[in-house]
Scaffold this motif. Structure first.
Motif, PDB file in Angstrom:
ATOM      1  N   UNK A  19       0.838  -1.192   0.000  1.00  0.00           N
ATOM      2  CA  UNK A  19       0.000   0.000   0.000  1.00  0.00           C
ATOM      3  C   UNK A  19       0.878   1.249   0.000  1.00  0.00           C
ATOM      4  N   UNK A  20       0.484   2.275  -0.740  1.00  0.00           N
ATOM      5  CA  UNK A  20       1.343   3.460  -0.862  1.00  0.00           C
ATOM      6  C   UNK A  20       1.441   4.244   0.444  1.00  0.00           C
ATOM      7  N   UNK A  21       2.583   4.862   0.635  1.00  0.00           N
ATOM      8  CA  UNK A  21       2.748   5.762   1.775  1.00  0.00           C
ATOM      9  C   UNK A  21       1.877   6.994   1.563  1.00  0.00           C
ATOM     10  N   UNK A  22       1.145   7.379   2.589  1.00  0.00           N
ATOM     11  CA  UNK A  22       0.231   8.511   2.484  1.00  0.00           C
ATOM     12  C   UNK A  22       1.001   9.826   2.468  1.00  0.00           C
ATOM     13  N   UNK A  23       0.497  10.829   1.743  1.00  0.00           N
ATOM     14  CA  UNK A  23       1.135  12.157   1.794  1.00  0.00           C
ATOM     15  C   UNK A  23       0.874  12.827   3.130  1.00  0.00           C
ATOM     16  N   UNK A  24       1.799  13.647   3.554  1.00  0.00           N
ATOM     17  CA  UNK A  24       1.553  14.440   4.751  1.00  0.00           C
ATOM     18  C   UNK A  24       0.416  15.428   4.499  1.00  0.00           C
ATOM     19  N   UNK A  25       0.424  16.077   3.354  1.00  0.00           N
ATOM     20  CA  UNK A  25      -0.628  17.021   2.986  1.00  0.00           C
ATOM     21  C   UNK A  25      -1.058  16.786   1.552  1.00  0.00           C
ATOM     22  N   UNK A  26      -2.355  16.880   1.285  1.00  0.00           N
ATOM     23  CA  UNK A  26      -2.860  16.858  -0.079  1.00  0.00           C
ATOM     24  C   UNK A  26      -2.508  18.176  -0.768  1.00  0.00           C
ATOM     25  N   UNK A  27      -2.588  18.225  -2.100  1.00  0.00           N
ATOM     26  CA  UNK A  27      -2.140  19.432  -2.815  1.00  0.00           C
ATOM     27  C   UNK A  27      -2.799  20.721  -2.341  1.00  0.00           C
ATOM     28  N   UNK A  28      -4.111  20.700  -2.135  1.00  0.00           N
ATOM     29  CA  UNK A  28      -4.782  21.919  -1.690  1.00  0.00           C
ATOM     30  C   UNK A  28      -4.357  22.338  -0.302  1.00  0.00           C
TER      31      UNK A  28
ATOM     32  N   UNK B 207      -6.207  25.500   5.493  1.00  0.00           N
ATOM     33  CA  UNK B 207      -6.859  24.954   4.307  1.00  0.00           C
ATOM     34  C   UNK B 207      -7.199  23.493   4.572  1.00  0.00           C
ATOM     35  N   UNK B 208      -8.417  23.105   4.258  1.00  0.00           N
ATOM     36  CA  UNK B 208      -8.872  21.723   4.408  1.00  0.00           C
ATOM     37  C   UNK B 208      -9.348  21.242   3.045  1.00  0.00           C
ATOM     38  N   UNK B 209      -8.798  20.134   2.571  1.00  0.00           N
ATOM     39  CA  UNK B 209      -9.202  19.582   1.279  1.00  0.00           C
ATOM     40  C   UNK B 209     -10.167  18.425   1.494  1.00  0.00           C
ATOM     41  N   UNK B 210     -11.310  18.505   0.811  1.00  0.00           N
ATOM     42  CA  UNK B 210     -12.356  17.501   0.915  1.00  0.00           C
ATOM     43  C   UNK B 210     -12.351  16.604  -0.310  1.00  0.00           C
ATOM     44  N   UNK B 211     -13.040  15.473  -0.248  1.00  0.00           N
ATOM     45  CA  UNK B 211     -13.131  14.599  -1.420  1.00  0.00           C
ATOM     46  C   UNK B 211     -13.602  15.370  -2.656  1.00  0.00           C
TER      47      UNK B 211
END
Length: 447
Positions: A119-128, A210-214
């Motif tokens: 399983x891929x390592x999760x990013x610390x932060x999504x792009x937004x 900033x909070x990124x949603x689906x």
């Protein structure tokens, strides 16, 4: 965000310029936050699950010339899995967005896992979230445009199956500082999950930068605008500080209402909903102890350098929160920056004096306010790669060696929750000075 000591808004949101807010408003949905499905919650919530898939895979080249960062490897015996969850509270309108009849939050669940390599390592932060973090840039002396914030990978693996062969695991919630993303507590949260906890970190929407949603939608902080409305009026600022805390506590109690049903199936099967703790940094530490005061489901709380009063200066003796004025009857831990003690922090002294439950407090010599966040590991990396002066590091994270600060923070936090959520012997680590951590200085003990 990080380079100021104030627990709440006035010293942080003042840093958020109109330019930064405008930048957040145009953050593109560069990558979807992943799949999202809705399901009925426990009467007042809906749950959406998202894998948080990053735009780039781990190890792919970053944008040319930008600094890329790494995070410390967790120290526990478990691999870590993770899943992001969108939670919707339909019992209350959003307090920051008039006309929005519900409150929605993004959370990250970490848990002991199996088969991480698949399983891929999760990013610390999504792009937004990364773009918002860079736009606000409260790191003193750090050129945010020189860092590829979206490239950092955690040590948690997206969608990895939970380790249900051991367990069961206590649940611990995490709340970040004002304007900070939940991602800035990754080092502590990953490590705690690796030691056998289900860790739920919470973004407080319209408070966090900033909070990124689906689907890639990004919601920016409204606090700069709210601070502007206060116009420097002390009473209006205090009212805003009180609102920030009350919203955060309501968010926390809603998340508690969702547990364990909202958890992914694997960790839900082995989570202990009657063994819940909470911790946070700065305003998140305030949130943890205030929520603990208001909600008996939280059995133990740890506060990393959060003042417990509605004041603009930490040394002001007035405007105590109810947790400080009334105390706690359950265990709590205070960990502060160098120079903090019961004589310099009136709200801590009040909590200490008014509490009947077990409590301890300590500082790490050379620590700063941001020492207890991921800034402790990322700021020295940025400074080294960009040739920034030593003063930049000191201003953000103090003079304590990063490795020592990270090890101490992880160890004391785990020892605290091990003692009070798992009844494990910490061999006196929490009871006073230890040769393992000569940089720790304990407050006078009364309980």
């Amino acid at each position: 965000m990080l380079n100021r000591r104030s627990v709440l808004l006035t010293r942080r949101a003042a840093l958020l310029s109109g330019t930064a807010v405008a930048a957040l408003a145009v953050v593109p949905p560069a990558a979807s936050a992943g799949r999202s499905t809705s399901a009925a919650g426990r009467g007042r919530n809906a749950v959406g699950r998202t894998a948080g898939t990053p735009a780039r895979t781990a190890g792919a080249p970053g944008t040319s010339g930008l600094v890329r960062l790494t995070l410390p490897v967790p120290t526990g015996p478990y691999a870590v899995g993770t899943e992001a969850l969108r939670l919707v509270d339909r019992s209350r309108p959003d307090p920051w967005r008039p006309g929005q009849p519900y409150r929605e939050l993004m959370t990250t669940v970490r848990y002991p896992a199996l088969s991480p390599a698949a399983h891929p390592a999760a990013p610390q932060m999504l792009p937004g979230e990364a773009a918002g973090f860079a736009a606000l840039n409260n790191l003193a002396g750090i050129p945010a445009d020189k860092v590829d914030w979206a490239a950092t990978r955690t040590h948690a693996h997206e969608g990895a199956p939970a380790d249900t062969s051991r367990g069961p695991y206590p649940i611990v919630l995490y709340s970040p500082g004002v304007a900070d993303p939940r991602a800035l507590g990754t080092t502590l949260c990953d490590d705690l999950a690796s030691r056998g906890y289900v860790v739920v970190s919470v973004d407080h929407t319209y408070d966090a930068g900033a909070v990124q949603f689906p689907g890639g939608r990004v919601e920016a902080s409204v606090l700069p605008a709210e601070l502007g409305k206060a116009g420097g009026d002390p009473e209006l600022i205090v009212a805003l500080l009180e609102k920030v805390t009350s919203v955060r506590v309501a968010d926390t109690r809603f998340v508690l209402d969702c547990l364990p049903d909202a958890l992914p199936r694997g960790p839900r099967a082995v989570a202990l909903p009657d063994r819940i703790g909470m911790f946070g940094q700065s305003a998140g530490g305030f949130t943890a102890l205030q929520a603990m005061h208001d909600d008996p489901r939280i059995l133990a709380g740890a506060n990393f350098d959060g003042v417990l009063a509605y004041v603009q200066e930490d040394t002001d003796p007035g405007r105590l929160s109810t947790v400080a004025a009334e105390g706690l009857d359950r265990p709590f831990l205070l960990i502060g920056k160098d120079g903090d003690d019961l004589g310099t922090e009136p709200s801590w002294e009040a909590l200490w004096r008014n509490s009947s439950g077990w409590h301890r407090g300590l500082i790490l010599r050379g620590a700063e306010h941001a020492t207890y966040t991921d800034a402790e590991t990322i700021v020295p990396q940025i400074a080294a790669q960009l040739g920034l002066p030593d003063e930049t590091v000191r201003e953000n994270v103090g003079t304590i060696a990063p490795g020592r600060a990270i090890t101490a923070g992880r160890t004391y936090l785990a020892a605290f929750f091990d003692r009070f959520l798992r009844s494990r012997d910490d061999h006196g680590l929490l009871d006073g000075p230890s040769p393992r951590f000569p940089e720790a200085r304990f407050f006078p003990r009364t309980v």
